[in-house]
Design a protein around this motif. Structure first.
Motif, PDB file in Angstrom:
ATOM      1  N   GLU A  34       0.825  -1.214   0.000  1.00 16.47           N
ATOM      2  CA  GLU A  34       0.000   0.000   0.000  1.00 16.47           C
ATOM      3  C   GLU A  34       0.860   1.264   0.000  1.00 16.47           C
ATOM      4  OE1 GLU A  34      -0.565  -2.606   2.061  1.00 16.47           O
ATOM      5  OE2 GLU A  34      -2.236  -3.346   0.838  1.00 16.47           O
ATOM      6  N   THR A  35       2.148   1.123   0.254  1.00 12.76           N
ATOM      7  CA  THR A  35       3.072   2.252   0.267  1.00 12.76           C
ATOM      8  C   THR A  35       3.829   2.290  -1.047  1.00 12.76           C
ATOM      9  OG1 THR A  35       3.366   1.964   2.649  1.00 12.76           O
ATOM     10  CG2 THR A  35       4.918   3.398   1.526  1.00 12.76           C
ATOM     11  N   VAL A  36       4.021   3.506  -1.574  1.00 16.87           N
ATOM     12  CA  VAL A  36       4.582   3.656  -2.920  1.00 16.87           C
ATOM     13  C   VAL A  36       5.926   4.387  -2.891  1.00 16.87           C
ATOM     14  CG1 VAL A  36       4.179   4.601  -5.238  1.00 16.87           C
ATOM     15  CG2 VAL A  36       2.262   3.704  -3.904  1.00 16.87           C
ATOM     16  N   ALA A  37       6.830   3.894  -3.737  1.00 13.40           N
ATOM     17  CA  ALA A  37       8.091   4.584  -4.017  1.00 13.40           C
ATOM     18  C   ALA A  37       8.117   4.924  -5.501  1.00 13.40           C
ATOM     19  CB  ALA A  37       9.280   3.710  -3.655  1.00 13.40           C
ATOM     20  N   LEU A  38       8.473   6.146  -5.823  1.00 14.95           N
ATOM     21  CA  LEU A  38       8.657   6.574  -7.211  1.00 14.95           C
ATOM     22  C   LEU A  38      10.154   6.588  -7.498  1.00 14.95           C
ATOM     23  CD1 LEU A  38       7.801   7.797  -9.934  1.00 14.95           C
ATOM     24  CD2 LEU A  38       7.634  10.027  -8.795  1.00 14.95           C
ATOM     25  N   VAL A  39      10.562   5.843  -8.513  1.00 12.43           N
ATOM     26  CA  VAL A  39      11.983   5.713  -8.848  1.00 12.43           C
ATOM     27  C   VAL A  39      12.199   6.160 -10.292  1.00 12.43           C
ATOM     28  CG1 VAL A  39      13.942   4.132  -9.067  1.00 12.43           C
ATOM     29  CG2 VAL A  39      12.233   3.763  -7.260  1.00 12.43           C
ATOM     30  N   THR A  40      13.118   7.088 -10.504  1.00 17.36           N
ATOM     31  CA  THR A  40      13.438   7.517 -11.866  1.00 17.36           C
ATOM     32  C   THR A  40      14.635   6.735 -12.398  1.00 17.36           C
ATOM     33  OG1 THR A  40      14.989   9.303 -11.257  1.00 17.36           O
ATOM     34  CG2 THR A  40      12.627   9.834 -11.282  1.00 17.36           C
ATOM     35  N   GLY A  47      18.976   2.670 -11.127  1.00 18.75           N
ATOM     36  CA  GLY A  47      17.529   2.835 -11.004  1.00 18.75           C
ATOM     37  C   GLY A  47      16.807   1.501 -11.086  1.00 18.75           C
ATOM     38  N   TRP A  48      17.239   0.645 -11.997  1.00 11.95           N
ATOM     39  CA  TRP A  48      16.675  -0.704 -12.148  1.00 11.95           C
ATOM     40  C   TRP A  48      16.858  -1.490 -10.854  1.00 11.95           C
ATOM     41  CZ3 TRP A  48      17.931  -5.871 -12.022  1.00 11.95           C
ATOM     42  CH2 TRP A  48      17.209  -6.758 -12.839  1.00 11.95           C
ATOM     43  N   ALA A  49      18.080  -1.470 -10.323  1.00  9.39           N
ATOM     44  CA  ALA A  49      18.380  -2.222  -9.107  1.00  9.39           C
ATOM     45  C   ALA A  49      17.641  -1.659  -7.899  1.00  9.39           C
ATOM     46  CB  ALA A  49      19.884  -2.200  -8.844  1.00  9.39           C
ATOM     47  N   THR A  50      17.498  -0.342  -7.838  1.00 12.81           N
ATOM     48  CA  THR A  50      16.783   0.289  -6.728  1.00 12.81           C
ATOM     49  C   THR A  50      15.305  -0.082  -6.767  1.00 12.81           C
ATOM     50  OG1 THR A  50      18.344   2.137  -6.661  1.00 12.81           O
ATOM     51  CG2 THR A  50      16.181   2.496  -5.660  1.00 12.81           C
ATOM     52  N   ALA A  51      14.708  -0.025  -7.949  1.00 11.50           N
ATOM     53  CA  ALA A  51      13.300  -0.416  -8.092  1.00 11.50           C
ATOM     54  C   ALA A  51      13.100  -1.870  -7.673  1.00 11.50           C
ATOM     55  CB  ALA A  51      12.849  -0.210  -9.539  1.00 11.50           C
ATOM     56  N   GLY A  58       8.640  -5.217  -0.467  1.00 11.83           N
ATOM     57  CA  GLY A  58       7.199  -5.148  -0.292  1.00 11.83           C
ATOM     58  C   GLY A  58       6.522  -3.893  -0.781  1.00 11.83           C
ATOM     59  N   LEU A  59       7.279  -2.927  -1.314  1.00 14.72           N
ATOM     60  CA  LEU A  59       6.690  -1.671  -1.753  1.00 14.72           C
ATOM     61  C   LEU A  59       6.125  -1.766  -3.161  1.00 14.72           C
ATOM     62  CD1 LEU A  59       9.538   0.643  -0.460  1.00 14.72           C
ATOM     63  CD2 LEU A  59       7.184   0.698   0.373  1.00 14.72           C
ATOM     64  N   SER A  60       5.136  -0.931  -3.439  1.00 12.27           N
ATOM     65  CA  SER A  60       4.708  -0.715  -4.809  1.00 12.27           C
ATOM     66  C   SER A  60       5.624   0.353  -5.395  1.00 12.27           C
ATOM     67  CB  SER A  60       3.246  -0.250  -4.873  1.00 12.27           C
ATOM     68  OG  SER A  60       2.375  -1.313  -4.524  1.00 12.27           O
ATOM     69  N   VAL A  61       6.235   0.057  -6.520  1.00 12.71           N
ATOM     70  CA  VAL A  61       7.243   0.943  -7.105  1.00 12.71           C
ATOM     71  C   VAL A  61       6.775   1.431  -8.463  1.00 12.71           C
ATOM     72  CG1 VAL A  61       9.632   1.149  -7.870  1.00 12.71           C
ATOM     73  CG2 VAL A  61       9.086  -0.295  -5.899  1.00 12.71           C
ATOM     74  N   VAL A  62       6.627   2.737  -8.602  1.00 12.66           N
ATOM     75  CA  VAL A  62       6.360   3.334  -9.910  1.00 12.66           C
ATOM     76  C   VAL A  62       7.709   3.658 -10.528  1.00 12.66           C
ATOM     77  CG1 VAL A  62       5.361   5.284 -11.157  1.00 12.66           C
ATOM     78  CG2 VAL A  62       4.100   4.221  -9.267  1.00 12.66           C
ATOM     79  N   GLY A  63       8.049   2.924 -11.590  1.00 14.28           N
ATOM     80  CA  GLY A  63       9.334   3.115 -12.252  1.00 14.28           C
ATOM     81  C   GLY A  63       9.182   4.035 -13.443  1.00 14.28           C
TER      82      GLY A  63
END
Length: 290
Positions: A34-40, A47-51, A58-63
């Motif tokens: 339910e918690t989101v991280a935005l990764v550029t 960036g790929w590895a961080t996402a 467990g995070l939802s990641v917007v890449g």
């Protein structure tokens, strides 16, 4: 001329495949779908590895990236590793403020936006007297202007969530510089200023940190090595030995996932006193430069 192509450099100095055991897994009640991280810059490299690392936690990641196939590849890798979170691809141009705003809006739709990782980067090598102005503008647009815009648009989401964290991908070149990289060097020094500014205005509820590494096994680095070798009239191997690792105490390049783990730690509750500071992961380069 350089003795190796970019493809050959990637084969020799490219990243290793990420395994489950390579990913840092701290405990944090906010590390849930339910918690989101935005990764550029999520389509490749750090960036790929961080996402991937954030999704595995467990995070939802917007890449966010222009290369949606690259972001799709990290989504597939996350699924292959049975990540508890998910990857949500978002095609967007960091040079466009409307795209930055739309990426934040998409992150808000995916859940509660709490984390922003400004990772996207690029490089151009030239002496100052010949440095193309358009390259200066492009690099600063992606690496300095976009992090400000994304932070600005994410700020209300952080406030609504009761807190948030901004992580900025800096570099040892935000501490010391090498020639031929004037735009990159100044952008990285600027990111440290942006990081401190977020901390100054975040009142402890919205905090920030930067990550400063030495050389990492990414396509960005691989593309630089033949250019640097040609510019110096030497071999790629000598550039790695004498330039990339010449001033480090630890004679090995970082893996992208090791950098992704620093973002995981920086976002976690274990780093709550890390605010405006920098995680300097340079193998001892800056403090023992000799």
């Amino acid at each position: 001329m350089a003795d190796m192509t970019v493809e050959e450099v990637m084969d020799r100095y490219g990243p290793s495949e990420v395994r489950v055991e390579d990913i840092l897994r701290p405990t944090d009640p906010n590390f849930e779908p339910e918690t989101v991280a935005l990764v550029t810059g999520a389509a490749s490299g750090i960036g790929w590895a961080t996402a991937l690392a954030l999704a595995a936690n467990g995070l939802s990641v917007v890449g966010m990236d222009l290369d949606t196939e690259g972001v799709e590849s990290v989504r597939e890798r996350a699924e292959a590793l049975d990540a508890e979170g998910r990857i949500v691809p978002f095609e967007g141009d960091l040079l466009s403020e409307s795209d930055c705003a739309a990426a934040v809006e998409r992150a808000g739709e995916a859940g509660e936006l709490r984390y922003l990782a400004n990772v996207a980067g690029l490089q151009h090598i030239d002496d100052i007297r010949e440095y193309p102005t358009e390259q200066w503008d492009h690099i600063h647009g992606v690496m300095l202007r976009a992090p400000l815009l994304l932070t600005k648009h994410a700020w209300p989401h952080f406030e609504a969530a009761g807190g948030g964290v901004v992580g900025n991908m800096c570099s040892v070149h935000g501490h010391i510089v090498t020639g031929g990289k004037v735009a990159y060097n100044t952008a990285k020094f600027g990111l440290r200023g942006l990081t401190a500014s977020v901390a100054a205005e975040g009142a402890g509820r919205i905090r920030s940190f930067s990550v400063s590494t030495g050389w990492v096994k990414t396509a960005l680095v691989a593309k630089q090595l033949p250019e640097t070798a040609a510019r110096r009239g030497t071999s790629v191997e000598e550039v790695v030995r004498n330039v990339s690792l010449g001033h480090t105490r630890l004679k090995e390049l970082l893996e992208p996932i090791e950098v992704g783990n620093l973002f995981v730690f920086g976002f976690s509750e274990h780093a709550r006193h890390l605010n405006g500071g920098d995680l300097l992961w340079d193998g001892g380069m800056k403090h023992t430069y000799a």
